[in-house]
Design a protein around this motif. Structure first.
Motif, PDB file in Angstrom:
ATOM      1  N   MET A   1       0.921  -1.262  -0.017  1.00  0.00           N
ATOM      2  CA  MET A   1       0.017   0.011   0.059  1.00  0.00           C
ATOM      3  C   MET A   1       1.011   1.147   0.131  1.00  0.00           C
ATOM      4  SD  MET A   1      -3.124  -1.016   2.475  1.00  0.00           S
ATOM      5  CE  MET A   1      -3.947   0.462   2.725  1.00  0.00           C
ATOM      6  N   ILE A   2       1.905   1.129   0.910  1.00  0.00           N
ATOM      7  CA  ILE A   2       2.821   2.245   0.880  1.00  0.00           C
ATOM      8  C   ILE A   2       3.306   2.540  -0.402  1.00  0.00           C
ATOM      9  CG2 ILE A   2       4.520   3.751   2.371  1.00  0.00           C
ATOM     10  CD1 ILE A   2       4.046   1.541   4.498  1.00  0.00           C
ATOM     11  N   GLN A   3       3.931   1.486  -0.983  1.00  0.00           N
ATOM     12  CA  GLN A   3       4.795   1.354  -2.228  1.00  0.00           C
ATOM     13  C   GLN A   3       3.686   2.177  -3.180  1.00  0.00           C
ATOM     14  OE1 GLN A   3       8.183   0.449  -2.542  1.00  0.00           O
ATOM     15  NE2 GLN A   3       7.456  -1.347  -2.042  1.00  0.00           N
ATOM     16  N   GLU A   4       2.551   1.682  -3.430  1.00  0.00           N
ATOM     17  CA  GLU A   4       1.863   2.160  -4.443  1.00  0.00           C
ATOM     18  C   GLU A   4       1.352   3.557  -4.334  1.00  0.00           C
ATOM     19  OE1 GLU A   4      -1.765  -0.425  -4.529  1.00  0.00           O
ATOM     20  OE2 GLU A   4      -0.121  -2.239  -5.210  1.00  0.00           O
ATOM     21  N   GLU A   5       0.830   3.827  -3.065  1.00  0.00           N
ATOM     22  CA  GLU A   5       0.361   5.261  -2.870  1.00  0.00           C
ATOM     23  C   GLU A   5       1.548   6.465  -2.379  1.00  0.00           C
ATOM     24  OE1 GLU A   5      -3.029   6.025  -2.940  1.00  0.00           O
ATOM     25  OE2 GLU A   5      -3.460   3.992  -3.504  1.00  0.00           O
ATOM     26  N   GLY A   6       2.587   6.028  -2.084  1.00  0.00           N
ATOM     27  CA  GLY A   6       3.414   6.723  -1.666  1.00  0.00           C
ATOM     28  C   GLY A   6       3.262   7.252  -0.142  1.00  0.00           C
ATOM     29  N   HIS A   7       1.999   7.158   0.106  1.00  0.00           N
ATOM     30  CA  HIS A   7       1.748   7.796   1.586  1.00  0.00           C
ATOM     31  C   HIS A   7       0.469   7.060   2.016  1.00  0.00           C
ATOM     32  CE1 HIS A   7      -0.562  10.537   4.039  1.00  0.00           C
ATOM     33  NE2 HIS A   7       0.700  10.754   4.771  1.00  0.00           N
ATOM     34  N   VAL A   8      -0.016   6.503   3.154  1.00  0.00           N
ATOM     35  CA  VAL A   8      -0.934   5.929   3.751  1.00  0.00           C
ATOM     36  C   VAL A   8      -0.989   6.343   5.200  1.00  0.00           C
ATOM     37  CG1 VAL A   8      -2.050   3.863   4.059  1.00  0.00           C
ATOM     38  CG2 VAL A   8      -0.309   3.889   2.576  1.00  0.00           C
ATOM     39  N   LYS A   9      -2.275   6.439   5.537  1.00  0.00           N
ATOM     40  CA  LYS A   9      -2.733   6.865   6.992  1.00  0.00           C
ATOM     41  C   LYS A   9      -2.918   5.612   7.766  1.00  0.00           C
ATOM     42  CE  LYS A   9      -5.538  10.848   5.925  1.00  0.00           C
ATOM     43  NZ  LYS A   9      -6.677  11.421   6.445  1.00  0.00           N
ATOM     44  N   ILE A  10      -2.371   5.726   9.253  1.00  0.00           N
ATOM     45  CA  ILE A  10      -2.599   4.727  10.012  1.00  0.00           C
ATOM     46  C   ILE A  10      -3.854   3.960  10.112  1.00  0.00           C
ATOM     47  CG2 ILE A  10      -1.983   4.168  12.224  1.00  0.00           C
ATOM     48  CD1 ILE A  10       0.567   5.143  11.203  1.00  0.00           C
ATOM     49  N   ARG A  11      -4.959   4.855   9.977  1.00  0.00           N
ATOM     50  CA  ARG A  11      -6.116   4.383  10.104  1.00  0.00           C
ATOM     51  C   ARG A  11      -6.396   3.331   8.939  1.00  0.00           C
ATOM     52  NH1 ARG A  11     -10.159   8.188  10.912  1.00  0.00           N
ATOM     53  NH2 ARG A  11      -8.805   8.815  12.617  1.00  0.00           N
ATOM     54  N   ASP A  12      -6.286   3.843   7.840  1.00  0.00           N
ATOM     55  CA  ASP A  12      -6.518   2.612   6.728  1.00  0.00           C
ATOM     56  C   ASP A  12      -5.645   1.545   6.897  1.00  0.00           C
ATOM     57  OD1 ASP A  12      -7.525   5.009   5.810  1.00  0.00           O
ATOM     58  OD2 ASP A  12      -6.022   5.739   4.370  1.00  0.00           O
ATOM     59  N   LEU A  13      -4.468   1.271   7.182  1.00  0.00           N
ATOM     60  CA  LEU A  13      -3.754   0.508   7.210  1.00  0.00           C
ATOM     61  C   LEU A  13      -4.340  -0.523   8.537  1.00  0.00           C
ATOM     62  CD1 LEU A  13      -0.022   1.659   7.233  1.00  0.00           C
ATOM     63  CD2 LEU A  13      -1.138   0.185   5.584  1.00  0.00           C
ATOM     64  N   SER A  14      -4.871   0.137   9.771  1.00  0.00           N
ATOM     65  CA  SER A  14      -5.533  -0.643  10.798  1.00  0.00           C
ATOM     66  C   SER A  14      -6.701  -1.253  10.347  1.00  0.00           C
ATOM     67  CB  SER A  14      -5.882   0.680  11.815  1.00  0.00           C
ATOM     68  OG  SER A  14      -6.529  -0.001  12.673  1.00  0.00           O
ATOM     69  N   GLU A  15      -7.388  -0.553   9.395  1.00  0.00           N
ATOM     70  CA  GLU A  15      -8.634  -1.344   8.858  1.00  0.00           C
ATOM     71  C   GLU A  15      -8.376  -2.284   7.928  1.00  0.00           C
ATOM     72  OE1 GLU A  15     -10.793   2.296   7.443  1.00  0.00           O
ATOM     73  OE2 GLU A  15     -11.490   2.872   9.500  1.00  0.00           O
ATOM     74  N   LYS A  16      -7.409  -1.950   7.130  1.00  0.00           N
ATOM     75  CA  LYS A  16      -7.116  -3.002   6.145  1.00  0.00           C
ATOM     76  C   LYS A  16      -6.674  -4.344   6.529  1.00  0.00           C
ATOM     77  CE  LYS A  16      -4.996  -4.601   1.978  1.00  0.00           C
ATOM     78  NZ  LYS A  16      -5.695  -4.531   0.738  1.00  0.00           N
ATOM     79  N   PHE A  17      -5.824  -4.200   7.684  1.00  0.00           N
ATOM     80  CA  PHE A  17      -5.470  -5.731   8.205  1.00  0.00           C
ATOM     81  C   PHE A  17      -6.031  -5.938   9.674  1.00  0.00           C
ATOM     82  CE2 PHE A  17      -1.640  -3.823   6.027  1.00  0.00           C
ATOM     83  CZ  PHE A  17      -1.605  -4.720   5.357  1.00  0.00           C
TER      84      PHE A  17
ATOM     85  N   GLY B   1       0.443   9.619   9.529  1.00  0.00           N
ATOM     86  CA  GLY B   1       0.481   8.475   8.449  1.00  0.00           C
ATOM     87  C   GLY B   1       2.087   8.048   8.094  1.00  0.00           C
ATOM     88  N   VAL B   2       2.206   7.292   7.104  1.00  0.00           N
ATOM     89  CA  VAL B   2       3.637   6.698   6.655  1.00  0.00           C
ATOM     90  C   VAL B   2       3.753   7.216   5.298  1.00  0.00           C
ATOM     91  CG1 VAL B   2       4.837   4.667   7.477  1.00  0.00           C
ATOM     92  CG2 VAL B   2       2.336   4.473   6.724  1.00  0.00           C
ATOM     93  N   GLN B   3       5.228   7.413   4.898  1.00  0.00           N
ATOM     94  CA  GLN B   3       5.545   7.505   3.606  1.00  0.00           C
ATOM     95  C   GLN B   3       6.675   6.897   3.187  1.00  0.00           C
ATOM     96  OE1 GLN B   3       5.551  12.004   3.418  1.00  0.00           O
ATOM     97  NE2 GLN B   3       7.580  12.180   3.914  1.00  0.00           N
ATOM     98  N   LEU B   4       6.981   6.653   2.051  1.00  0.00           N
ATOM     99  CA  LEU B   4       8.177   6.086   1.651  1.00  0.00           C
ATOM    100  C   LEU B   4       9.384   6.841   1.960  1.00  0.00           C
ATOM    101  CD1 LEU B   4       7.418   4.127  -1.798  1.00  0.00           C
ATOM    102  CD2 LEU B   4       8.161   3.425   0.310  1.00  0.00           C
ATOM    103  N   GLN B   5      10.421   6.262   2.154  1.00  0.00           N
ATOM    104  CA  GLN B   5      11.632   6.954   2.642  1.00  0.00           C
ATOM    105  C   GLN B   5      12.450   6.796   1.212  1.00  0.00           C
ATOM    106  OE1 GLN B   5      13.628   8.936   4.087  1.00  0.00           O
ATOM    107  NE2 GLN B   5      13.691   7.803   5.978  1.00  0.00           N
ATOM    108  N   GLU B   6      13.030   7.984   1.130  1.00  0.00           N
ATOM    109  CA  GLU B   6      13.704   8.258  -0.075  1.00  0.00           C
ATOM    110  C   GLU B   6      14.791   7.303  -0.114  1.00  0.00           C
ATOM    111  OE1 GLU B   6      13.177  10.063  -2.649  1.00  0.00           O
ATOM    112  OE2 GLU B   6      11.214  10.484  -1.671  1.00  0.00           O
TER     113      GLU B   6
END
Lengths: 181, 181
Positions: free
Chosen positions: B1-17, B43-48
DNA sequence: TCAAAATATAACATTTTATAACAACAGTAT
DNA sequence: ATACTGTTGTTATAAAATGTTATATTTTGA
């Protein structure tokens, strides 16, 4: 199951084989010691892909592998795993140990250092030239002609993969007091 | 998810999993320590990633890669990973092994050293010119014309990616004792 | 600048999974 | 038959992961 899914839960294995989870744990421990799988909390997974962590040790004898590594032997396994041994001696033993999990095996021509397929390579044993890696020593050649010319000068026997495997296995299982296992 | 979006919210991950946000926080902490992602408020984002770590060994056969590396083959993978092999032989094998993880593959035109895409390149096998890297040898060309002219002088066969891949795989899996698996 | 809202962290409780120790059992050699 | 060996299951205990709550920190908007 692990091979296909990449990851399985202990519970699933327990139900699948109709044994207790304890038994699964015990059996997995063996696979783990062979380095085939990795136990994580709640399940098992295939051993990590080794593309980042360059292996610096022989998978079999754990000797450090020198950088040029002319003698090394590589095992390409399912699930993107790659193993590396210090020389053909350990490579062949590990190859036989892993069995069908091995998709391909690579080694290098002793004269030119060209990378070649181990299953079609020519193996030289009992030669007078000692590289000092493992005993009994096994050298690898890309073509029969080179191997034979090598033997002409340095002595030894030219063998195919299966023959070499048999010879090495035998030598390693021999006991000091002559009673075979 | 992070890979695809570049940025995801903690809540989304929490619901997803279907786990608590606390668990997400804890798991992300590990990824953060590995330097894979960066936590920001909410949220989280990809590290350069800095691809500074130049690989000096072939990912597949582990042979050292020379610096000019005219023969090398590069695999661009997801998550900013880059792998490098000594030549097209190992490159193609690794490419096939990794499958969809490979986003792009680069190699060089044998005549001009121009960097080209491997999937559209022309491959020459069974030629009389031996570079001594891996067997069976595979040379790469940016355009068909050059490959064909090369073959006119040095013999060999001009192939597309898939054909070459098939040929190499076959050769590597061949067994010494003629009984195929 | 400040209070309210949103998000993060810490500490603790709960649940899940793993390990160790032991008992039961079957097969084998003596 | 007896002792020995190795495998399996059971139980109790330890370890790890997760969830809950309370408290801290950051952001937002007036």
């Amino acid at each position: 199951m692990i091979q296909e899914e990449g990851h399985v839960k202990i519970r699933d294995l327990s139900e699948k084989f109709e044994v207790s989870e304890m038994t699964i744990h015990r059996d997995l421990k063996l696979l783990m010691e062979q380095g085939l799988v990795k136990k994580i909390f709640g399940g098992v997974q295939l051993q990590e892909v080794s593309n980042k962590i360059q292996q610096k040790q022989c998978t079999y004898c754990h000797k450090p592998i020198s950088n040029e590594g002319k003698l090394t032997y590589q095992l390409i396994l399912s699930a993107n795993r790659i193993e590396r041994t210090c020389c053909a001696h350990c490579g062949i033993l590990r190859h036989k140990q892993l069995g069908e999990v091995v998709l391909q095996a690579l080694c290098h021509d002793f004269m030119t250092n060209t990378t070649i397929s181990a299953t079609t390579a020519w193996f030289v044993m009992d030669t007078s030239l000692q590289m000092g890696c493992c005993e009994p020593q096994v050298l690898t050649f890309g073509n029969k002609d080179h191997a034979e010319k090598f033997v002409k000068g340095f002595e030894g026997t030219v063998l195919r993969f299966e023959e070499a495997a048999e010879r090495v296995t035998e030598a390693m299982q021999a006991s000091c007091c002559s009673k075979q296992k």
